[in-house]
Design an enzyme around this catalytic site. Structure first.
Site, short mmCIF file in Angstrom:
data_model
loop_
_atom_site.label_atom_id
_atom_site.label_comp_id
_atom_site.label_asym_id
_atom_site.label_seq_id
_atom_site.Cartn_x
_atom_site.Cartn_y
_atom_site.Cartn_z
N HIS A 1 0.72 -1.20 0.06
CA HIS A 1 -0.11 0.06 -0.11
C HIS A 1 0.76 1.19 -0.23
O HIS A 1 2.01 1.43 0.32
CB HIS A 1 -0.78 0.01 1.24
CG HIS A 1 -0.24 -0.04 2.50
ND1 HIS A 1 0.51 0.97 3.14
CD2 HIS A 1 0.18 -0.85 3.31
CE1 HIS A 1 0.98 0.78 4.03
NE2 HIS A 1 0.82 -0.57 4.37
N GLU B 1 -2.20 -7.15 7.28
CA GLU B 1 -0.82 -7.37 7.60
C GLU B 1 -0.68 -8.22 9.05
O GLU B 1 -1.46 -8.48 9.62
CB GLU B 1 -0.61 -5.78 8.34
CG GLU B 1 0.83 -5.51 8.90
CD GLU B 1 2.10 -5.85 7.84
OE1 GLU B 1 2.21 -6.89 7.56
OE2 GLU B 1 2.81 -4.71 7.51
#
Length: 228
Positions: free
Chosen positions: A8, A82
């Site tokens: 990201h 994550e």
């Protein structure tokens, strides 16, 4: 198939060095948006059949410009999130960053029994990421390319665990915002690391050298944060 595993864009937590892994997570900084907007041009030579992102907001914001440029729907895939910081969540002190980095390094070297404080161990991470990519692979042909927007630590550890890269080399890998790991193969036969791009897809001018990006640093750097 080919997987374009793309990290990201920059978040406020990436700037200040916080271990920010929870849901829904922060949005992007102005630089993060610029990094995301640069992705379609950088990947103009690719023809992804689909675009996936994790449940965390930052991956979806980063994937949106590519999805819009290609006229594709953005699909949210559970399991791409994550690696949880557990009890270390939102901490930015050297002790916490070192503990996070030491755990990642252990996983990269094959010791999946270790766990983050009050968080799952490496087996659980590998299983959930395997499952997510397995579901994605099941929807696409072996000759297709798919873009998958995920997270710095998750992409680095998964590449170390499931591709043909040497563990010693893997722990040295950094992945800046909108950096990319390209894997070729399938979940059953395994993956070959076709390419690793540590810097932003839009180019080094989109790097923030002043940021304290702890989840994008190499595991070795994270494990020794603040030493020396």
């Amino acid at each position: 198939m080919r997987l374009l595993l793309i990290r990201h864009g920059q978040t406020p937590s990436n700037v200040r060095g916080a271990l920010d892994t929870g849901f829904p997570g922060p949005g992007l900084t102005p630089l993060g948006h610029a990094q995301a907007e640069a992705v379609p041009t950088a990947l103009a030579h690719e023809s992804p059949a689909a675009i996936y992102a994790s449940h965390l907001v930052r991956t979806q914001l980063t994937a949106t410009p590519l999805a819009e440029a290609l006229g594709l729907s953005l699909r949210v895939q559970p399991g791409l999130e994550e690696i949880s910081a557990g009890a270390l969540e939102m901490r930015s002190d050297d002790h916490a960053v070192q503990a996070y980095g030491r755990c990642l390094e252990a996983w990269m070297r094959g010791d999946l029994d270790q766990a983050m404080p009050e968080a799952p161990d490496g087996h659980a991470f590998a299983e959930r990421f395997d499952a997510a990519l397995g579901e994605i692979a099941g929807r696409h042909g072996s000759d297709e390319t798919v873009a998958v927007f995920s997270h710095g630590a998750a992409i680095r550890v998964y590449t170390a665990l499931r591709s043909d890269i040497d563990a010693e080399a893997a722990v040295e890998l950094a992945l800046m915002n909108t950096g990319m790991s390209v894997l070729k193969g399938d979940p059953r036969a395994g993956w070959t690391l076709e390419a690793w791009r540590a810097e932003p897809l839009g180019g080094v001018e989109l790097l923030d050298l002043a940021a304290h990006d702890v989840t994008g640093e190499s595991a070795d750097d994270e494990a020794h944060e603040g030493e020396g």
